[in-house]
Design an enzyme around this catalytic site. Structure first.
Site, PDB file in Angstrom:
ATOM      1  N   THR A   1     -11.545 -25.117  -3.627  1.00 47.26           N
ATOM      2  CA  THR A   1     -12.735 -24.265  -3.712  1.00 47.26           C
ATOM      3  C   THR A   1     -13.972 -25.068  -4.087  1.00 47.26           C
ATOM      4  O   THR A   1     -15.034 -24.859  -3.538  1.00 47.26           O
ATOM      5  CB  THR A   1     -12.543 -23.178  -4.805  1.00 47.26           C
ATOM      6  OG1 THR A   1     -11.184 -22.836  -4.844  1.00 47.26           O
ATOM      7  CG2 THR A   1     -13.407 -21.985  -4.564  1.00 47.26           C
TER       8      THR A   1
ATOM      9  N   ASP B   1     -14.980  -5.372  -6.121  1.00 48.11           N
ATOM     10  CA  ASP B   1     -14.792  -6.743  -5.628  1.00 48.11           C
ATOM     11  C   ASP B   1     -15.947  -7.076  -4.672  1.00 48.11           C
ATOM     12  O   ASP B   1     -16.892  -6.289  -4.544  1.00 48.11           O
ATOM     13  CB  ASP B   1     -13.411  -6.891  -4.957  1.00 48.11           C
ATOM     14  CG  ASP B   1     -13.335  -6.135  -3.641  1.00 48.11           C
ATOM     15  OD1 ASP B   1     -14.280  -5.369  -3.323  1.00 48.11           O
ATOM     16  OD2 ASP B   1     -12.345  -6.320  -2.907  1.00 48.11           O
TER      17      ASP B   1
ATOM     18  N   LEU C   1       0.096 -20.800  -1.755  1.00 44.16           N
ATOM     19  CA  LEU C   1      -0.817 -19.661  -1.925  1.00 44.16           C
ATOM     20  C   LEU C   1      -2.079 -20.097  -2.683  1.00 44.16           C
ATOM     21  O   LEU C   1      -3.113 -19.436  -2.616  1.00 44.16           O
ATOM     22  CB  LEU C   1      -0.083 -18.540  -2.667  1.00 44.16           C
ATOM     23  CG  LEU C   1      -0.600 -17.119  -2.587  1.00 44.16           C
ATOM     24  CD1 LEU C   1      -0.772 -16.650  -1.154  1.00 44.16           C
ATOM     25  CD2 LEU C   1       0.348 -16.157  -3.293  1.00 44.16           C
TER      26      LEU C   1
ATOM     27  N   TYR D   1     -11.765  -6.392 -12.708  1.00 44.76           N
ATOM     28  CA  TYR D   1     -11.409  -5.912 -11.375  1.00 44.76           C
ATOM     29  C   TYR D   1      -9.923  -5.532 -11.312  1.00 44.76           C
ATOM     30  O   TYR D   1      -9.555  -4.432 -10.889  1.00 44.76           O
ATOM     31  CB  TYR D   1     -11.746  -6.955 -10.281  1.00 44.76           C
ATOM     32  CG  TYR D   1     -11.071  -6.550  -9.003  1.00 44.76           C
ATOM     33  CD1 TYR D   1     -11.623  -5.550  -8.217  1.00 44.76           C
ATOM     34  CD2 TYR D   1      -9.813  -7.070  -8.657  1.00 44.76           C
ATOM     35  CE1 TYR D   1     -10.962  -5.095  -7.085  1.00 44.76           C
ATOM     36  CE2 TYR D   1      -9.147  -6.626  -7.533  1.00 44.76           C
ATOM     37  CZ  TYR D   1      -9.722  -5.628  -6.759  1.00 44.76           C
ATOM     38  OH  TYR D   1      -9.054  -5.167  -5.668  1.00 44.76           O
TER      39      TYR D   1
ATOM     40  N   GLU E   1      -2.240  -7.297  -6.373  1.00 43.36           N
ATOM     41  CA  GLU E   1      -3.646  -7.502  -6.725  1.00 43.36           C
ATOM     42  C   GLU E   1      -3.878  -8.950  -7.180  1.00 43.36           C
ATOM     43  O   GLU E   1      -4.919  -9.527  -6.907  1.00 43.36           O
ATOM     44  CB  GLU E   1      -4.091  -6.524  -7.826  1.00 43.36           C
ATOM     45  CG  GLU E   1      -4.291  -5.104  -7.334  1.00 43.36           C
ATOM     46  CD  GLU E   1      -5.358  -4.980  -6.239  1.00 43.36           C
ATOM     47  OE1 GLU E   1      -6.239  -5.852  -6.132  1.00 43.36           O
ATOM     48  OE2 GLU E   1      -5.287  -4.009  -5.469  1.00 43.36           O
TER      49      GLU E   1
ATOM     50  N   ARG F   1       0.868  -1.186   0.000  1.00 46.36           N
ATOM     51  CA  ARG F   1       0.000   0.000   0.000  1.00 46.36           C
ATOM     52  C   ARG F   1       0.902   1.233   0.000  1.00 46.36           C
ATOM     53  O   ARG F   1       2.010   1.193   0.513  1.00 46.36           O
ATOM     54  CB  ARG F   1      -0.835  -0.039   1.268  1.00 46.36           C
ATOM     55  CG  ARG F   1      -2.039   0.811   1.178  1.00 46.36           C
ATOM     56  CD  ARG F   1      -3.029   0.466   2.253  1.00 46.36           C
ATOM     57  NE  ARG F   1      -4.165  -0.277   1.766  1.00 46.36           N
ATOM     58  CZ  ARG F   1      -5.092  -0.797   2.562  1.00 46.36           C
ATOM     59  NH1 ARG F   1      -4.994  -0.687   3.864  1.00 46.36           N
ATOM     60  NH2 ARG F   1      -6.128  -1.426   2.046  1.00 46.36           N
TER      61      ARG F   1
END
Ligand code: DGT
Length: 354
Positions: free
Chosen positions: A299, A137, A79, A119, A36, A24
């Protein structure tokens, strides 16, 4: 609500309350883009160590483009959603080959890169290049649905959300504007039990006024994902075992694994293992003993992963281009799925010896 009330309230709150994060308030478009991509479907706390390790190894876009994909996957290991890493690698090569190493600052060129959706394009172009695109998002959808009192995210309501954001965007600093709403969604306007008492927008939030902010938007009950029993074999040849690389397409592509697969209805674990190893390696190794079992959730499904020690047993497995015989102390040289790492932890405890 007046444009300035909404915009000023949220951006003022953000400037006071925002978390200090390594990605940031930086101005390197490469690092902003990388963050991102890493943040897609992944919590900030999980991303931080991966991001720091990655940028210390690959400080520039050129260094990524020139890297070996296997080394990048190794850094990404743990990840999840590995296609993000492969696409990012492909995209950096295009940026270096076609755009002289400069990340395009226009929508059409940047959005055309692999792994860059609406996005990501809006987030990167607004944060890195100060361009007035709205980044929507899951957090942003929820915050604005509550402000406007929208119970569902139909196409019509999504248009309302977009219009609202477009009308209110802080054109001087669209990056902070986008990030402020995401941050509010993450820290205050949470899906359940939002902290409305601390919200800078509650003074004009329809969902808050109705007294049931959680109901905006109503959550859609998801179907329980299927569960599979998976068997896999550590096939030993003396002090080495066999690993193979998963193909290019699909889940976990490019990662290394043991031969195996799904147990079919009515099949025993060992029958399934024999069948899978025969199908994949054309061999009939001897199954020696079970190592253990692990549960892991992806997922769209979950697995119980049963690992077995096996021995080549005279039926030679041909070492093809995408396979290797390795020793236990070499596992860190290859990217493996998380389930395999859980099996390695069991083996570290019980010993690798059969
Ligand atoms: P398929 O057979 O078309 O459904 O495709 P796959 O390759 O996705 O599925 P399969 O039958 O090999 O199932 C194995 C699942 O378990 C797969 O989703 C990936 C996961 N997995 C994690 N580690 C391993 C491993 O070491 N070996 C195997 N075979 N699968 C692993």
């Amino acid at each position: 609500m007046q444009k300035n009330n909404f915009t000023l309230s949220i951006v003022t709150w953000y400037n006071k309350q925002k978390r200090i994060l390594p990605f940031r308030d930086i101005d390197d478009p490469y690092k902003i883009w990388l963050s991102e991509i890493m943040l897609q479907q992944t919590q900030i706390e999980t991303v931080i160590p991966f991001f720091l390790k990655w940028v210390s190894k690959y400080p520039t876009i050129k260094s990524v483009a020139n890297a070996d994909q296997e080394l990048l996957l190794k850094l990404w290991e743990g990840l999840g959603y590995y296609s993000r890493c492969r696409n990012f690698h492909k995209a950096t090569k295009i940026v270096v080959g076609k755009h002289g190493g400069v990340i395009p600052d226009n929508w059409l060129e940047f959005r055309a890169l692999p792994g860059v959706g609406d996005y990501t394009a809006a987030a990167v172009l607004s944060i890195a290049y100060n361009q007035p695109y709205i980044a929507i998002d899951g957090n942003v959808k929820r915050v604005i649905a509550r402000i406007l009192g929208l119970k569902n995210l139909s196409n019509r309501n999504m248009s309302r959300i977009k219009n609202y954001l477009t009308m209110n965007i802080l054109t001087d600093n669209p990056g902070d504007f986008n990030q402020s709403i995401m941050e509010l969604g993450a820290k205050i306007c949470s899906p359940r039990n939002p902290y409305c008492g601390k919200c800078p927008l509650s003074f004009n939030c329809r969902a808050f006024a109705m007294g049931v902010p959680e109901s905006y938007p109503l959550s859609i009950k998801k179907k329980k994902p299927p569960h599979y029993e998976i068997v896999a074999g550590l096939i030993w040849r003396e002090d080495r075992f066999y690993i193979q690389k998963r193909g290019d397409g699909g889940m976990l592509a490019g990662l290394w694994e043991f031969p195996g697969g799904k147990v079919e209805d009515g099949e025993s674990l060992t029958d399934a293992l024999r069948r899978e190893i025969k199908e994949e390696c054309g061999a009939k190794p001897k199954i020696l003993k079970k190592i253990g079992e692990i549960k892991h959730a992806y997922t769209h499904f979950s697995i119980t992963f049963h690992g077995f020690h096996c021995e080549e047993n005279g039926t030679t497995i041909r070492c093809q281009q995408n396979s290797k015989w390795i020793k236990p102390n070499q596992i860190d040289e290859f990217p493996f799925p998380k389930a395999n790492h859980k099996l390695f932890s069991i083996l570290e405890k019980q010993g690798w010896d059969v």
